[in-house]
Design a protein around this motif. Structure first.
Motif, short mmCIF file in Angstrom:
data_model
loop_
_atom_site.label_atom_id
_atom_site.label_comp_id
_atom_site.label_asym_id
_atom_site.label_seq_id
_atom_site.Cartn_x
_atom_site.Cartn_y
_atom_site.Cartn_z
N ALA A 65 0.85 -1.20 0.00
CA ALA A 65 0.00 0.00 0.00
C ALA A 65 0.88 1.25 0.00
O ALA A 65 0.57 2.27 -0.63
CB ALA A 65 -0.91 -0.02 1.23
N GLU A 66 2.01 1.14 0.67
CA GLU A 66 2.93 2.30 0.74
C GLU A 66 3.55 2.57 -0.64
O GLU A 66 3.64 3.73 -1.08
CB GLU A 66 4.03 1.99 1.76
N ASP A 67 3.96 1.51 -1.34
CA ASP A 67 4.49 1.68 -2.71
C ASP A 67 3.44 2.33 -3.60
O ASP A 67 3.73 3.23 -4.39
CB ASP A 67 4.83 0.32 -3.36
N MET A 68 2.21 1.84 -3.49
CA MET A 68 1.12 2.36 -4.32
C MET A 68 0.93 3.86 -4.04
O MET A 68 0.81 4.66 -4.97
CB MET A 68 -0.19 1.61 -4.04
N ALA A 69 0.96 4.21 -2.75
CA ALA A 69 0.76 5.62 -2.39
C ALA A 69 1.91 6.48 -2.94
O ALA A 69 1.70 7.60 -3.42
CB ALA A 69 0.65 5.75 -0.87
N THR A 70 3.12 5.94 -2.87
CA THR A 70 4.28 6.70 -3.36
C THR A 70 4.14 6.95 -4.87
O THR A 70 4.40 8.06 -5.35
CB THR A 70 5.59 5.91 -3.08
N ILE A 71 3.73 5.93 -5.61
CA ILE A 71 3.56 6.12 -7.07
C ILE A 71 2.39 7.06 -7.34
O ILE A 71 2.47 7.93 -8.22
CB ILE A 71 3.40 4.76 -7.79
N ASN A 72 1.32 6.95 -6.57
CA ASN A 72 0.18 7.87 -6.75
C ASN A 72 0.61 9.33 -6.62
O ASN A 72 0.10 10.21 -7.29
CB ASN A 72 -0.92 7.59 -5.72
N GLU A 73 1.58 9.56 -5.74
CA GLU A 73 2.02 10.94 -5.51
C GLU A 73 2.83 11.52 -6.66
O GLU A 73 3.15 12.71 -6.67
CB GLU A 73 2.84 11.01 -4.21
N LEU A 74 3.22 10.69 -7.61
CA LEU A 74 4.03 11.18 -8.74
C LEU A 74 3.20 11.93 -9.78
O LEU A 74 3.74 12.54 -10.70
CB LEU A 74 4.75 10.01 -9.44
N ASN A 75 1.87 11.90 -9.61
CA ASN A 75 1.02 12.58 -10.60
C ASN A 75 1.42 14.05 -10.77
O ASN A 75 1.66 14.76 -9.81
CB ASN A 75 -0.45 12.53 -10.15
N ARG A 76 1.52 14.49 -12.04
CA ARG A 76 1.75 15.91 -12.30
C ARG A 76 0.88 16.37 -13.46
O ARG A 76 1.22 17.34 -14.14
CB ARG A 76 3.23 16.18 -12.54
N ASN A 77 -0.20 15.64 -13.70
CA ASN A 77 -1.15 15.99 -14.77
C ASN A 77 -0.45 16.23 -16.10
O ASN A 77 -0.79 17.15 -16.83
CB ASN A 77 -1.99 17.21 -14.37
N GLU A 78 0.53 15.40 -16.37
CA GLU A 78 1.32 15.57 -17.60
C GLU A 78 0.83 14.60 -18.68
O GLU A 78 0.85 13.39 -18.49
CB GLU A 78 2.80 15.31 -17.30
N ARG A 79 0.43 15.18 -19.79
CA ARG A 79 -0.03 14.35 -20.92
C ARG A 79 1.07 14.20 -21.94
O ARG A 79 1.80 15.16 -22.22
CB ARG A 79 -1.22 15.02 -21.63
N PHE A 80 1.13 13.01 -22.54
CA PHE A 80 2.05 12.80 -23.67
C PHE A 80 1.26 12.72 -24.98
O PHE A 80 1.82 12.75 -26.06
CB PHE A 80 2.90 11.56 -23.44
N GLY A 81 -0.06 12.60 -24.86
CA GLY A 81 -0.94 12.64 -26.03
C GLY A 81 -1.80 13.90 -25.95
O GLY A 81 -1.58 14.76 -25.10
N SER A 82 -2.80 13.98 -26.84
CA SER A 82 -3.65 15.18 -26.90
C SER A 82 -4.66 15.19 -25.75
O SER A 82 -5.11 14.13 -25.31
CB SER A 82 -4.45 15.18 -28.20
N HIS A 83 -5.05 16.40 -25.35
CA HIS A 83 -6.19 16.54 -24.45
C HIS A 83 -7.45 16.42 -25.30
O HIS A 83 -7.54 17.06 -26.36
CB HIS A 83 -6.14 17.91 -23.76
N PRO A 84 -8.42 15.61 -24.86
CA PRO A 84 -9.63 15.42 -25.67
C PRO A 84 -10.35 16.73 -26.02
O PRO A 84 -11.02 16.80 -27.05
CB PRO A 84 -10.52 14.54 -24.79
N ASP A 85 -10.23 17.75 -25.18
CA ASP A 85 -10.90 19.02 -25.49
C ASP A 85 -10.13 19.87 -26.48
O ASP A 85 -10.64 20.88 -26.96
CB ASP A 85 -11.13 19.83 -24.20
N HIS A 86 -8.90 19.49 -26.77
CA HIS A 86 -8.09 20.30 -27.69
C HIS A 86 -7.58 19.50 -28.87
O HIS A 86 -6.66 19.90 -29.56
CB HIS A 86 -6.90 20.94 -26.93
N PHE A 87 -8.18 18.33 -29.07
CA PHE A 87 -7.74 17.48 -30.19
C PHE A 87 -8.16 18.15 -31.49
O PHE A 87 -9.26 18.63 -31.64
CB PHE A 87 -8.41 16.10 -30.08
N LYS A 88 -7.23 18.19 -32.45
CA LYS A 88 -7.55 18.80 -33.75
C LYS A 88 -8.22 17.75 -34.64
O LYS A 88 -7.55 16.99 -35.30
CB LYS A 88 -6.28 19.34 -34.40
N PHE A 89 -9.55 17.74 -34.58
CA PHE A 89 -10.28 16.71 -35.34
C PHE A 89 -10.25 17.00 -36.83
O PHE A 89 -10.25 18.13 -37.25
CB PHE A 89 -11.73 16.62 -34.85
#
Ligand code: NDP
Length: 275
Positions: free
Chosen positions: A251-275
């Motif tokens: 559970a501690e490992d899981m929590a540590t990885i959860n904390e790495l979130n930085r809302n970083e996308r490597f693909g497009s945001h669905p609201d800004h995808f150039k359709f």
């Protein structure tokens, strides 16, 4: 403890494998065929393709070459943006079935929520479901507001939403919304397209178990209850990514990885995808 054949029950009762092979950017037909065949020989029971990836044919050929029965392998595909709309989706689906050389899909998704069209696209997917040409319905890249709009016209809620999801983009709000609505999450780019594979924190966690960063991330997805579809064309990585069923993060490992979130996308945001 999961195994390579573990499944998760969708809200219509269908069992979807928790682990599979993603096949985006397998550009050469031989490369795609070899990777798919290798994965099926390794024990993978699910493949995630799309009309856009232009390798549905190789998925079908890889399946036949593996000698596996169609009903033992879970195949997902997606309708591309330029084929959206009701009639267009039905036509695109026919091409997909033909390319795969199969008579049904396990799961069919709207690839991106093309504005003004995604509800009609989903209506066609519902028709395919009613006609038993697909076993489950789903969407991809749908944000909460897309899903809320979809619910106003849908007869049955999608069983799956496939979204970009990895330790640097943990999508907690969208995941919670989907959970509340009985929608299972599939993580696309689960390894951040390779860009999370230098992370020192994950490396240190993996070392405790003798596991690589990729394996540690895949395990984090499984223990987070995401369907996970890492892509690789490299035979030893296809094996490595499947070798994640003999250890468990604390559970501690899981929590540590959860904390790495930085809302970083490597693909497009669905609201800004150039359709
Ligand atoms: P992934 O996060 O799966 O990363 C793939 C990359 O990581 C490749 O460069 C691969 O290299 C490398 N890699 C894989 N395993 C290892 C390993 N063990 N060690 C080191 N490197 C590794 O990215 P994808 O974007 O491909 O996402 C996975 C799947 O998700 C796609 O294939 C597709 O099916 C789906 N997807 C869906 C989208 C959607 O809009 N619905 C959008 C994007 C993806 P190599 O192949 O050279 O071994």
């Amino acid at each position: 403890m999961y195994s390579i054949t573990s499944t998760k029950k969708l809200h219509n009762g269908i069992e979807m494998p928790r682990f599979g092979l993603g096949v985006y950017k397998m550009d050469h037909s031989e490369e795609a065929f070899n990777a798919i065949k290798k994965a099926l020989d390794t024990g993978y029971i699910a493949v995630d393709t799309a009309a856009f990836y232009k390798n549905e044919q190789q998925v079908g050929e890889g399946l036949r070459a593996s000698g596996k029965k169609r009903e033992d392998i879970f195949i997902t595909s997606k309708v591309w943006n330029t084929d959206q709309g009701y009639d267009e989706t039905l036509r695109a689906f026919e091409k997909t079935l033909k390319a795969l050389n199969t008579d049904y899909l396990d799961l069919y998704l709207t690839h991106w929520p093309v504005l003004e069209k995604f509800r009609e696209t989903y209506r066609a997917i519902e028709r395919l479901y009613d006609e038993k040409l697909i076993k489950s319905t789903g969407v991809s890249n749908h944000e909460i507001h897309h899903l809320e709009k979809l619910f106003t016209s849908a007869n049955i809620k999608p069983m799956v939403n496939q979204i970009e999801l990895h330790p640097y983009l943990s999508q907690v709000e969208l995941r919670n919304f989907c959970k509340t609505n009985g929608i299972v999450i599939t993580a696309w780019s689960p390894l951040g397209r390779g860009k999370v594979l230098q992370d020192e924190t994950i490396k240190a966690i993996g070392e405790k178990y003798g596991k690589s960063i990729a394996q540690t991330i895949i395990r984090w997805h499984l223990q987070s209850d995401h369907i996970v579809i890492p892509k690789s064309v490299t035979p030893n990585r296809i094996e490595e990514n499947a070798n994640v069923f003999d250890f468990e993060l604390t559970a501690e490992d899981m929590a540590t990885i959860n904390e790495l979130n930085r809302n970083e996308r490597f693909g497009s945001h669905p609201d800004h995808f150039k359709f």
